[in-house]
Design an enzyme around this catalytic site. Sequence first.
Site, PDB file in Angstrom:
ATOM      1  N   HIS B  13      10.352  12.274  21.867  1.00 34.73           N
ATOM      2  CA  HIS B  13      11.553  12.524  21.072  1.00 34.73           C
ATOM      3  C   HIS B  13      11.423  13.899  20.459  1.00 34.73           C
ATOM      4  O   HIS B  13      10.321  14.453  20.358  1.00 34.73           O
ATOM      5  CB  HIS B  13      11.782  11.462  19.991  1.00 34.73           C
ATOM      6  CG  HIS B  13      10.650  11.324  19.015  1.00 34.73           C
ATOM      7  ND1 HIS B  13      10.676  11.912  17.785  1.00 34.73           N
ATOM      8  CD2 HIS B  13       9.469  10.694  19.103  1.00 34.73           C
ATOM      9  CE1 HIS B  13       9.562  11.612  17.148  1.00 34.73           C
ATOM     10  NE2 HIS B  13       8.799  10.884  17.927  1.00 34.73           N
ATOM     11  N   ASP B 156       0.487  10.061  11.927  1.00 32.12           N
ATOM     12  CA  ASP B 156       1.755   9.807  12.618  1.00 32.12           C
ATOM     13  C   ASP B 156       1.765   8.433  13.255  1.00 32.12           C
ATOM     14  O   ASP B 156       0.928   7.582  12.894  1.00 32.12           O
ATOM     15  CB  ASP B 156       2.065  10.927  13.616  1.00 32.12           C
ATOM     16  CG  ASP B 156       1.145  10.940  14.833  1.00 32.12           C
ATOM     17  OD1 ASP B 156       0.183  10.142  14.868  1.00 32.12           O
ATOM     18  OD2 ASP B 156       1.390  11.745  15.751  1.00 32.12           O
ATOM     19  N   ARG B 458      22.243   7.000   0.157  1.00 28.25           N
ATOM     20  CA  ARG B 458      21.301   8.110   0.323  1.00 28.25           C
ATOM     21  C   ARG B 458      21.616   9.263  -0.627  1.00 28.25           C
ATOM     22  O   ARG B 458      22.716   9.791  -0.642  1.00 28.25           O
ATOM     23  CB  ARG B 458      21.328   8.563   1.778  1.00 28.25           C
ATOM     24  CG  ARG B 458      20.772   7.475   2.678  1.00 28.25           C
ATOM     25  CD  ARG B 458      21.067   7.725   4.107  1.00 28.25           C
ATOM     26  NE  ARG B 458      20.486   8.976   4.553  1.00 28.25           N
ATOM     27  CZ  ARG B 458      20.754   9.513   5.727  1.00 28.25           C
ATOM     28  NH1 ARG B 458      21.581   8.933   6.532  1.00 28.25           N
ATOM     29  NH2 ARG B 458      20.189  10.640   6.070  1.00 28.25           N
TER      30      ARG B 458
END
Lengths: 42, 612
Positions: B13, B156, B458
């Site tokens: 990605h 990660d 958000r």
Amino acid sequence: MGKILLSVGYFLVATPVGWASRLIHDPLSRRRDRRAQTYWSA
Amino acid sequence: MSELVLGISAYYHDSAAAIVRDGVPVAAAQEERFSRKRHDSSFPAQAVGYCLDELGASLQDVSAVAYYEDPRLKFRRVLATLVGAAPTSVTSFRDTVPRWLGKGGKLRTLEVVRGELESLDRGAVPGIVARRHHESHAASAFFPSPYQSAAVLCVDGVGEWATTTLWHGRGTELTALGEIRFPHSLGLLYSAFTYFCGFKVDSGEYKLMGLAPYGVPRYADLIRERLIDIKPDGSFHLDMRYFEYLRGHVMTGRAFEKLFDGPRREAEGPLTQREFDLAASVQQVTEEVMLRLARTARERTGESTLCLAGGVALNCVANGKIVEGGIFDELWIQPAAGDAGGALGAALAVAMEHGAGRDHVGTGQDAMSGALLGPAFSDAQIAEYLRGRGIAHHRLDPADLVGDVAAALADGKIVGWFQNRMEFGPRALGARSILGDPRDPAMQSAINLKTKFRESFRPFAPAVLAEDAKDYFDLSQESPYMLLVAQVAAARQLPVTDSGATGIDLLHVQRSTIPAVTHVDCSARVQTVSAVGNPGYHELLSAFKARTGCPVLVNTSFNVRGEPIVNSPHDAYTCFMRTNIDMLAMGNFLLHKSEQPAWSEEGDWRTEIPLD
């Protein structure tokens, strides 16, 4: 590669190899070692 | 003679390309910005083309191409996972093996990359080398940092085997000190909760982080008891009985549902207190692990500075806790901390191996040029676009443009700010930003619902003049890349009486003098703006301060939900016209919405952009 061929390979080769290898050493370290002081590896 | 190294990350990605010249990043961009597909994973042909164009170079001028991970080692991990999970991984095995072993499969990634580069017809392709995934992250974290030496922590999901690595960076060398291996992964633990709460993996993690302040961490003890064993040194072990990612293409299954009170939330379904509490819980555990890892990094290296990279380094709340904990004197976080930054790191690793230096060390500046490493558009190019389309505009002197924009912002207008080179990394930092007045209590909802068309929970991030940051936020260091969360300073907070609000309504309770950028726990994801890092943006903030007394602006990425950040004048104008942005400043051109004709286009663009 056909799905049937892959399935046959999976059950005839990958599965027994997976079972056998887990008896000796699990490369994914799934079993927790309760005595371990750390999970770092060098 | 300068040496150029091209770095590439692709096929998972956020594909990207980067070029370093004598060890200095000079051009970098994600493919999604050109292809307009969010998180595009395809070969970054347009990003490579841009990087070469930026330098006026061909592939012949490049001494090496560096790929950001080792496909062969990764395949061994994929195979070990599938075989290790037998006999429950047959579907995954049938789907995955052909993707790796088939013609042009992932195992032959370096050959595929060579073929793709050759098809660009940009000159002879030099040698292509693969660096390990975490080495690429570590190189991206340390080499551009302003430090001569530092501890380096990379955390990660997974690359080849490593999910967490600790390094010691000294000069132009990185020494690996330790690693934690797949499937034990802090990133995948966070992704599992992201998935369970109904958000997309590798994309929605930052939404989960934004949700956390609404909740109570009532599941944190359960997570520690059942899911993750955390050692005092920060190393950890996951109980894989609760996760599905070894067996298939989903993160969690029945065991997770049983543990956390029922099935996962469906995408776009209603958010309940359970999701708030799950987010708060996994966030608390993540912070605990990161703090312990940071202490271990300090102990094992003896360094007083820490560099971070890897997707978990985008968790700016956890980063803020490390700063707050005083474990290190200072942190430096790679702005493209995710896999896109791997392209840059791989190129830097090869450049250092070829003898490049780190001349920026000692100047007090990092080598990232404020992360402004993407395409820029000159006034001539912008004028050509505007005139070609017959778009109403005003050309102004730079000082007049800044003055007009500051006045509009002070008047409550929402402004699209398109200036300079595009940012590299996921954050908009004042080159491709939507700006607003943070003092306006209605601004958060206005931008969320009418401009970005995204979830109302958000919060937005504040951009603040670096010299005024301490007056507004409890932050002990600069945060140029918006990767640190800090509390709004007590002097800027307002007394809050119990309004009875719960859940998302909490965001509508005014808690500070800058409510549009203050989260429900009085935290803010701060970007400090210095005159050196981004002079034009600094001037705008200064003009806004001169007019209002407030050195802070709302800064959010210039895009709508699900769309990559705008790259070109065309992207910017389209976004401007599709939304309720009032004014667009592109280079020295100012566009007023009131002067534009009604916008029309074929089809409904909102159905064409997939939700993120």
